[in-house]
Design a protein around this motif. Structure first.
Motif, PDB file in Angstrom:
ATOM      1  N   LEU A 119     -40.784  10.606   6.799  1.00 52.25           N
ATOM      2  CA  LEU A 119     -39.693   9.660   6.645  1.00 52.25           C
ATOM      3  C   LEU A 119     -40.022   8.619   5.581  1.00 52.25           C
ATOM      4  CD1 LEU A 119     -36.993   8.498   7.593  1.00 52.25           C
ATOM      5  CD2 LEU A 119     -38.239   7.251   9.363  1.00 52.25           C
ATOM      6  N   GLN A 120     -41.236   8.070   5.625  1.00 55.53           N
ATOM      7  CA  GLN A 120     -41.609   7.051   4.646  1.00 55.53           C
ATOM      8  C   GLN A 120     -41.559   7.608   3.236  1.00 55.53           C
ATOM      9  OE1 GLN A 120     -45.442   6.016   6.129  1.00 55.53           O
ATOM     10  NE2 GLN A 120     -44.680   4.420   7.493  1.00 55.53           N
ATOM     11  N   ALA A 121     -42.077   8.798   3.050  1.00 55.41           N
ATOM     12  CA  ALA A 121     -42.092   9.384   1.721  1.00 55.41           C
ATOM     13  C   ALA A 121     -40.668   9.660   1.234  1.00 55.41           C
ATOM     14  CB  ALA A 121     -42.913  10.665   1.734  1.00 55.41           C
ATOM     15  N   GLN A 122     -39.821  10.177   2.118  1.00 49.62           N
ATOM     16  CA  GLN A 122     -38.443  10.442   1.741  1.00 49.62           C
ATOM     17  C   GLN A 122     -37.711   9.155   1.376  1.00 49.62           C
ATOM     18  OE1 GLN A 122     -36.773  13.077   1.196  1.00 49.62           O
ATOM     19  NE2 GLN A 122     -37.788  14.789   2.179  1.00 49.62           N
ATOM     20  N   LEU A 123     -37.906   8.106   2.162  1.00 50.58           N
ATOM     21  CA  LEU A 123     -37.207   6.849   1.921  1.00 50.58           C
ATOM     22  C   LEU A 123     -37.689   6.179   0.641  1.00 50.58           C
ATOM     23  CD1 LEU A 123     -36.953   5.404   5.520  1.00 50.58           C
ATOM     24  CD2 LEU A 123     -35.121   6.367   4.134  1.00 50.58           C
ATOM     25  N   ALA A 124     -38.979   6.306   0.347  1.00 52.42           N
ATOM     26  CA  ALA A 124     -39.490   5.744  -0.904  1.00 52.42           C
ATOM     27  C   ALA A 124     -38.809   6.405  -2.091  1.00 52.42           C
ATOM     28  CB  ALA A 124     -41.007   5.926  -0.979  1.00 52.42           C
ATOM     29  N   GLY A 125     -38.659   7.725  -2.033  1.00 54.34           N
ATOM     30  CA  GLY A 125     -37.969   8.437  -3.102  1.00 54.34           C
ATOM     31  C   GLY A 125     -36.493   8.069  -3.165  1.00 54.34           C
ATOM     32  N   LEU A 126     -35.853   7.940  -2.005  1.00 57.25           N
ATOM     33  CA  LEU A 126     -34.453   7.545  -1.967  1.00 57.25           C
ATOM     34  C   LEU A 126     -34.258   6.170  -2.588  1.00 57.25           C
ATOM     35  CD1 LEU A 126     -31.510   7.862  -1.079  1.00 57.25           C
ATOM     36  CD2 LEU A 126     -32.184   7.065   1.198  1.00 57.25           C
ATOM     37  N   GLN A 127     -35.193   5.249  -2.319  1.00 56.53           N
ATOM     38  CA  GLN A 127     -35.081   3.910  -2.880  1.00 56.53           C
ATOM     39  C   GLN A 127     -35.111   3.937  -4.407  1.00 56.53           C
ATOM     40  OE1 GLN A 127     -34.479   0.962  -1.270  1.00 56.53           O
ATOM     41  NE2 GLN A 127     -34.223   0.199  -3.351  1.00 56.53           N
ATOM     42  N   GLU A 128     -35.926   4.818  -4.977  1.00 56.55           N
ATOM     43  CA  GLU A 128     -35.965   4.934  -6.426  1.00 56.55           C
ATOM     44  C   GLU A 128     -34.605   5.357  -6.969  1.00 56.55           C
ATOM     45  OE1 GLU A 128     -39.104   7.422  -7.784  1.00 56.55           O
ATOM     46  OE2 GLU A 128     -40.657   6.403  -6.622  1.00 56.55           O
ATOM     47  N   VAL A 129     -33.947   6.277  -6.281  1.00 56.04           N
ATOM     48  CA  VAL A 129     -32.616   6.707  -6.700  1.00 56.04           C
ATOM     49  C   VAL A 129     -31.629   5.547  -6.594  1.00 56.04           C
ATOM     50  CG1 VAL A 129     -30.715   8.297  -6.214  1.00 56.04           C
ATOM     51  CG2 VAL A 129     -33.074   9.086  -6.021  1.00 56.04           C
ATOM     52  N   LEU A 130     -31.690   4.813  -5.490  1.00 53.44           N
ATOM     53  CA  LEU A 130     -30.766   3.702  -5.280  1.00 53.44           C
ATOM     54  C   LEU A 130     -30.977   2.596  -6.301  1.00 53.44           C
ATOM     55  CD1 LEU A 130     -30.839   3.401  -1.379  1.00 53.44           C
ATOM     56  CD2 LEU A 130     -29.111   4.508  -2.804  1.00 53.44           C
ATOM     57  N   ASP A 131     -32.232   2.341  -6.686  1.00 57.94           N
ATOM     58  CA  ASP A 131     -32.524   1.302  -7.673  1.00 57.94           C
ATOM     59  C   ASP A 131     -31.811   1.564  -8.989  1.00 57.94           C
ATOM     60  OD1 ASP A 131     -34.052  -0.351  -6.145  1.00 57.94           O
ATOM     61  OD2 ASP A 131     -35.990   0.336  -6.888  1.00 57.94           O
ATOM     62  N   ASP A 132     -31.712   2.842  -9.371  1.00 57.12           N
ATOM     63  CA  ASP A 132     -31.129   3.196 -10.659  1.00 57.12           C
ATOM     64  C   ASP A 132     -29.616   3.306 -10.615  1.00 57.12           C
ATOM     65  OD1 ASP A 132     -33.610   3.309 -11.852  1.00 57.12           O
ATOM     66  OD2 ASP A 132     -33.870   5.444 -11.490  1.00 57.12           O
ATOM     67  N   LEU A 133     -29.038   3.380  -9.436  1.00 58.95           N
ATOM     68  CA  LEU A 133     -27.601   3.599  -9.316  1.00 58.95           C
ATOM     69  C   LEU A 133     -26.835   2.379  -9.816  1.00 58.95           C
ATOM     70  CD1 LEU A 133     -25.914   5.953  -8.116  1.00 58.95           C
ATOM     71  CD2 LEU A 133     -25.619   4.530  -6.090  1.00 58.95           C
ATOM     72  N   PRO A 134     -25.812   2.574 -10.662  1.00 62.35           N
ATOM     73  CA  PRO A 134     -25.049   1.413 -11.154  1.00 62.35           C
ATOM     74  C   PRO A 134     -24.320   0.724 -10.008  1.00 62.35           C
ATOM     75  CG  PRO A 134     -23.963   3.468 -11.765  1.00 62.35           C
ATOM     76  CD  PRO A 134     -25.294   3.841 -11.196  1.00 62.35           C
ATOM     77  N   THR A 135     -24.240  -0.597 -10.093  1.00 62.99           N
ATOM     78  CA  THR A 135     -23.549  -1.352  -9.047  1.00 62.99           C
ATOM     79  C   THR A 135     -22.063  -1.396  -9.333  1.00 62.99           C
ATOM     80  OG1 THR A 135     -23.869  -3.422 -10.237  1.00 62.99           O
ATOM     81  CG2 THR A 135     -25.544  -2.816  -8.633  1.00 62.99           C
ATOM     82  N   ALA A 136     -21.294  -1.517  -8.281  1.00 63.17           N
ATOM     83  CA  ALA A 136     -19.851  -1.672  -8.424  1.00 63.17           C
ATOM     84  C   ALA A 136     -19.491  -3.152  -8.361  1.00 63.17           C
ATOM     85  CB  ALA A 136     -19.131  -0.897  -7.336  1.00 63.17           C
ATOM     86  N   VAL A 137     -19.741  -3.790  -7.244  1.00 64.60           N
ATOM     87  CA  VAL A 137     -19.428  -5.217  -7.098  1.00 64.60           C
ATOM     88  C   VAL A 137     -20.633  -6.028  -6.638  1.00 64.60           C
ATOM     89  CG1 VAL A 137     -17.006  -4.787  -6.621  1.00 64.60           C
ATOM     90  CG2 VAL A 137     -18.606  -4.913  -4.723  1.00 64.60           C
ATOM     91  N   GLY A 138     -21.683  -5.380  -6.173  1.00 60.41           N
ATOM     92  CA  GLY A 138     -22.806  -6.101  -5.595  1.00 60.41           C
ATOM     93  C   GLY A 138     -24.126  -5.716  -6.200  1.00 60.41           C
ATOM     94  N   VAL A 139     -25.208  -6.081  -5.531  1.00 60.47           N
ATOM     95  CA  VAL A 139     -26.547  -5.813  -6.030  1.00 60.47           C
ATOM     96  C   VAL A 139     -27.117  -4.639  -5.254  1.00 60.47           C
ATOM     97  CG1 VAL A 139     -28.724  -6.908  -6.680  1.00 60.47           C
ATOM     98  CG2 VAL A 139     -26.685  -8.291  -6.364  1.00 60.47           C
ATOM     99  N   ASN A 140     -26.437  -3.491  -5.380  1.00 63.23           N
ATOM    100  CA  ASN A 140     -26.858  -2.305  -4.641  1.00 63.23           C
ATOM    101  C   ASN A 140     -27.074  -2.591  -3.159  1.00 63.23           C
ATOM    102  OD1 ASN A 140     -26.743  -0.401  -6.666  1.00 63.23           O
ATOM    103  ND2 ASN A 140     -28.806  -0.800  -7.380  1.00 63.23           N
ATOM    104  N   GLY A 141     -26.182  -3.385  -2.604  1.00 61.56           N
ATOM    105  CA  GLY A 141     -26.236  -3.622  -1.168  1.00 61.56           C
ATOM    106  C   GLY A 141     -27.076  -4.806  -0.751  1.00 61.56           C
ATOM    107  N   ASN A 142     -27.835  -5.414  -1.683  1.00 64.21           N
ATOM    108  CA  ASN A 142     -28.669  -6.561  -1.344  1.00 64.21           C
ATOM    109  C   ASN A 142     -27.987  -7.857  -1.758  1.00 64.21           C
ATOM    110  OD1 ASN A 142     -30.757  -5.151  -0.243  1.00 64.21           O
ATOM    111  ND2 ASN A 142     -31.998  -5.124  -2.093  1.00 64.21           N
ATOM    112  N   GLY A 143     -28.215  -8.888  -0.998  1.00 63.96           N
ATOM    113  CA  GLY A 143     -27.764 -10.205  -1.410  1.00 63.96           C
ATOM    114  C   GLY A 143     -26.264 -10.409  -1.365  1.00 63.96           C
ATOM    115  N   ILE A 144     -25.565  -9.473  -0.777  1.00 61.67           N
ATOM    116  CA  ILE A 144     -24.123  -9.606  -0.750  1.00 61.67           C
ATOM    117  C   ILE A 144     -23.742 -10.640   0.297  1.00 61.67           C
ATOM    118  CG2 ILE A 144     -21.964  -8.421  -0.369  1.00 61.67           C
ATOM    119  CD1 ILE A 144     -23.422  -7.521  -2.836  1.00 61.67           C
ATOM    120  N   GLY A 145     -23.027 -11.644  -0.125  1.00 58.16           N
ATOM    121  CA  GLY A 145     -22.579 -12.675   0.799  1.00 58.16           C
ATOM    122  C   GLY A 145     -21.265 -13.235   0.294  1.00 58.16           C
ATOM    123  N   SER A 146     -20.698 -14.139   1.021  1.00 55.96           N
ATOM    124  CA  SER A 146     -19.474 -14.813   0.591  1.00 55.96           C
ATOM    125  C   SER A 146     -19.235 -15.982   1.522  1.00 55.96           C
ATOM    126  CB  SER A 146     -18.258 -13.868   0.648  1.00 55.96           C
ATOM    127  OG  SER A 146     -18.424 -12.754  -0.176  1.00 55.96           O
TER     128      SER A 146
END
Length: 925
Positions: free
Chosen positions: A288-315
């Motif tokens: 699981l850890q190895a899979q999630l580490a790889g998934l995080q690399e993919v998510l880091d590169d994904l372009p954002t739409a309105v937020g910071v890839n799911g982090n820091g989103i508030g209002s």
């Protein structure tokens, strides 16, 4: 040509924008003279190329498909107000006008949502396209359009698409935007026609960035390589219900009728704010850890739409009833915190039927997204509404045991459902991929990385999980992967007349789940939590990935609309939503999430409103604006008194006088983070270094900043390693995604540890330049020393020249060629910097990531205050401007005022709009 007339493109600076227009023309000359030479082997941009795409805003244009004339009235900031006599004409004109201002942005967005960025930008985007095709946003959007949306919504979407295509008809790329002219040097791309599905798919992108706790789910699982259960629990403390108020203060869930009432109180099983490990947490831990580490690399590169890839989103949003306002009618404020983008993700406009009737039902104004019809946040003639991200958990990750061509489920191998996708690549050969999904529609995200496949095959597992076999994968369960009705909700809210209408509209707003606040001209206020929110079986709370091979781990259903929390006209007279817990866990039987925001901002807003009420004052529109600009640091109020008590003496600290000089900045500081504050600069540096020393250096590499390296004990070592046995381990995460990010969860972590002065968290080993720290105050001293020298390096030796704004700067970057294009193009498209006040988890939330640095990562993407007593006295502002065209007068003409905390007049009535109109364009059938 006289100075206030225009070429045939029709753009004319408004009366209040003439100075900006002259400045824009000068910048065009600078651009042309300085950077055009040598592009594409001698090709160059002329002034006419730069201006060719500016919209016509005066005169008339014939638009085939209209049933009658439409007036487009723009004010001095280029904000359009559209007047039509039928719904279809209104939305067709909206599509045309948005395309005039923002088509490049719209085109890039639809390529992102459909996983076709490679068609525009080449092979660099193939990996992103593979991931986005795997999610299948456009496929789900098409299913929504075909099967779930109402006939009227489809009619509006068709009209909107017709308007966009009317704009595109007969235009060359250079006539659409400067970016197409640049793209043409390397690519023969030509934009295709707009479709209704293109508009619907944007809602999926918005839902992705507002998806809830998926990042926390990943992080908790990754932490297990370095931290034990107790240590992880320390870093995810319980929500402080006794200190920070929830959104719904009073309410009762009826176990008999299975409904929620907005008065009274009741007990329930509740949910945990900090998260607990569900069944199967340890199953397949290494895999699981190895899979999630790889998934995080993919998510880091994904372009954002309105937020910071799911982090820091508030209002922030709040509403105050007429009992406590100067007008005697409600005031409603909203400022969503999203990634800083150029142009702003929001587009301001008004949609007005000349006479509201069954033929033409809309009279609404506010903020929407370029590429989508209707108004998302704003007001009509009767009601106003705002939104904040609820943070409700609507995503779960599943560790899947792969077996041959299928996956293990309930003791049997089940075949994947597969589809083949072809990715077209500009300048290259197409690439085919196979997407695999489970029988309940969960895409296998781990298929999108060759490295992840290898990791899955080699992963070691514990005895609680199936043997390794063919390996492991990661699948995603997400409510947005089911067809929904959110597009119906947008139009229903736009025409709602009262609370009953609004609640019915909100029930259609299934993804993403948002906190909706409400006010009306009849002096009512309210709040409702809509959304498709899953229920989970006993033992699973969504806080960590679940074992996919266990059939009992699957979702059991969804919370009924009647069971979701709401409030209407509460006795206290106001409602605040700022990403805090929706309701006390003792009053509600369902787990909405295990990862609320911790309430620092929301409680500050509650306190500001209540203080005004307690003083007997009435709240004005400007009071609401001032609250939006509140810079007070809640963590500074806790830490500064402790920091001032630390003795800095010559015998203990080298260069003690310099450290003491910095410490003195905090004496008498009022904890406000103004851009010109030296104390704010020093405190935030101390805070950053406290987090780094106490927590950051103890987290696994997958959570730390990319390239920052430490000598650490080997993983799975039984005790402290000898210095010669330590290994060099470098961080792997993008700076704006790393931990500890310094948000209000970390406020709560530190608060909970303050009384334990000898906690292991406060210990840190000696370095070449610093002694070890064995307790809280020694670590705080280390942080104060490190902060002094960090700021000396960044801001200079002279403390008198320090200020927060020099560290805390906002750069606005065009989200495509402005980040990836050649240097001259970035110069042409990007703007900044601006030195900002505010900070992380303050009301004026100009967010920064403490692990990565001080630069602004997310911002109040717009601000509005609606006056229900006189809608023409409402106020608004956008982050940038109406236009997406670089060097247009309205590209960033609101940004200076936004940075200074100013708001613009927001006209609504026919007379007010007419009085504020600079340009009128008539669209003729």
């Amino acid at each position: 040509m006289p100075p206030n007339t225009t070429a045939s493109t029709g753009q004319q600076p408004g009366k209040s924008g003439r100075k900006k227009g002259r400045r824009a023309r000068l910048l065009v000359l600078v651009l042309v003279l300085a950077v055009v030479a040598g592009v594409a082997g001698g090709a160059y941009w002329s002034i006419s190329t730069v201006r060719a795409s500016f919209p016509q805003t005066k005169g008339s244009i014939t638009l085939k498909g209209l049933s009658g004339p439409v007036d487009v009235k723009r004010d001095g900031y280029g904000i359009p107000q559209i007047y039509a006599s039928s719904d279809e004409d209104l939305f067709m004109a909206q599509g045309f006008v948005q395309a005039q201002d923002r088509f490049w942005e719209m085109d890039v967005r639809r390529h992102m949502t459909s996983g076709r960025l490679s068609e525009m930008f080449g092979k660099s985007q193939v990996d992103n396209d593979e991931f986005l095709r795997t999610l299948g946003w456009d496929r789900i959007a098409k299913q929504e359009y075909d099967k779930t949306l109402s006939a009227s919504t489809k009619k509006y979407l068709q009209a909107y698409a017709a308007g966009v295509n009317a704009y595109l008809d007969g235009k060359d790329n250079k006539d659409i935007s400067l970016e197409y002219a640049a793209l043409g040097f390397t690519n023969d791309y030509k934009p295709g026609k707009w479709t209704p599905v293109d508009s619907v798919a944007w809602l999926k992108a918005m839902a992705w960035d507002l998806r809830g706790n998926m990042q926390d789910e990943i992080d908790r699982a990754l932490m297990t390589s370095r931290l034990g259960p107790k240590e992880i629990a320390d870093l995810y403390p319980q929500y402080p219900y006794n200190r920070n108020k929830t959104i719904v203060h009073a309410g009762q869930y009826d176990e008999v009728t299975k409904t929620f009432g907005s008065t009274g109180s009741a007990a329930g099983t509740g949910s945990s704010a900090g998260g607990t490990a569900g069944t199967g947490t340890s199953s397949g831990t290494a895999g699981l850890q190895a899979q999630l580490a790889g998934l995080q690399e993919v998510l880091d590169d994904l372009p954002t739409a309105v937020g910071v890839n799911g982090n820091g989103i508030g209002s922030n949003s709040w509403v105050v009833g007429g009992k406590y306002t100067i007008t005697g009618k409600p005031l409603l404020a909203n400022d969503p915190h999203l990634s800083a983008s150029l142009p702003s993700v929001w587009y301001q406009m008004g949609l007005h039927c000349r006479a509201v009737s069954s033929k033409c039902q809309y009279d609404v104004s506010g903020y929407t997204f370029a590429g989508m019809p209707g108004v998302v946040i704003g007001h009509n003639q009767n009601i106003s509404w705002g939104m904040t991200n609820s943070g409700v958990d609507v995503t779960d990750l599943y560790l899947e045991k792969l077996s041959g061509d299928g996956y293990l489920y309930d003791g049997k191998t089940v075949p994947f459902i597969t589809r083949q996708e072809t990715i077209k690549v500009a300048g290259g050969s197409p690439k085919k991929i196979v997407v695999r999904e489970t029988k309940d529609g969960m895409p296998l995200l781990s298929d999108r990385s060759d490295e992840l496949v290898k990791v899955g095959r080699k992963a070691t597992v514990d005895t609680a999980a199936p043997d390794r076999g063919d390996g492991y994968g990661i699948a995603l369960r997400w409510t947005a992967l089911d067809p929904g009705t959110t597009m119906d909700a947008v139009f229903a809210m736009d025409r709602a007349k009262n609370w009953t209408d609004f609640r019915a509209a909100a029930a259609l707003f299934d993804v993403p789940s948002q906190n909706l606040i409400y006010a009306d001209t009849e002096n009512h206020i309210g709040y409702t939590l809509p959304g498709k929110i899953p229920t989970r079986p006993q033992g699973y709370d969504g806080s960590v990935p679940a074992p996919g091979w266990d059939a009992k781990s699957r979702w059991t259903g969804y919370i009924d609309d009647d069971e979701l929390p709401y409030e209407y006209d509460p006795a206290r007279g106001y409602i605040v939503t700022a990403n805090q817990a929706v309701i006390d866990k003792a009053k509600y039987p369902y787990t909405l999430t295990t990862d609320w925001g911790y309430g620092a901002r929301s409680q500050r807003i509650n306190d500001l409103i209540q203080s005004k009420i307690d003083d007997g004052g009435k709240i004005s529109t400007d009071d609401m604006r001032q609250m939006q600009l509140d810079n007070s640091s809640e963590i500074a109020k806790l830490l500064v008194p402790k920091l001032l008590k630390i003795d800095i003496s010559d015998k203990d600290v080298r260069d003690a006088a310099a450290i003491r000089e910095a410490q003195e900045l905090l004496e008498g500081w009022d904890y406000t983070q103004d851009a010109d504050s030296a104390a704010a600069a020093y405190f935030n540096s101390v805070w950053r270094n406290i987090l780094k020393l106490a927590f950051g250096n103890k987290l696994p590499k997958e959570l730390r900043v990319e390239g920052q390296c430490l000598w650490v004990d080997p993983v799975n070592s039984t005790g402290p390693a000898d210095e010669t046995d330590k290994v060099r381990e470098c961080g792997e995460r993008e700076p704006d995604q790393a931990q500890p990010d310094g948000g209000d969860r970390w406020f709560e972590v530190v608060r909970s540890l303050m009384s334990d002065e000898d906690s292991d968290w406060w210990t840190t080993p000696a370095s070449r330049a610093r002694p070890s720290a064995d307790n809280r105050d020694e670590l705080f001293l280390r942080a104060m020393i490190d902060a002094r020298w960090e700021l000396t390096a960044k801001l200079g030796k002279d403390i008198d020249t320090w200020n927060w704004g020099r560290l805390h700067r906002l750069f606005l970057k065009n989200q495509t060629l402005g980040t990836e294009g050649p240097g001259f193009l970035q110069y042409a498209l990007n703007r900044g910097p601006w030195k900002l006040s505010g900070g992380e988890a303050t009301v004026n939330a100009s967010g920064w990531n403490a692990a990565g640095g001080y630069g602004v990562v997310w911002v109040p993407s717009m601000r509005m205050v609606v006056n229900l007593g006189d809608l023409d006295k409402s106020k608004w502002i956008n982050l940038t401007g109406a236009s997406g065209h670089a060097y247009n007068a309205h590209y960033t003409d609101q940004t200076d005022k936004w940075a200074d905390g100013e708001l613009l007049d927001w006209s609504f009535s026919d007379k007010a709009v007419e009085d504020g109109t600079d340009d009128t364009l008539v669209l003729k059938p």
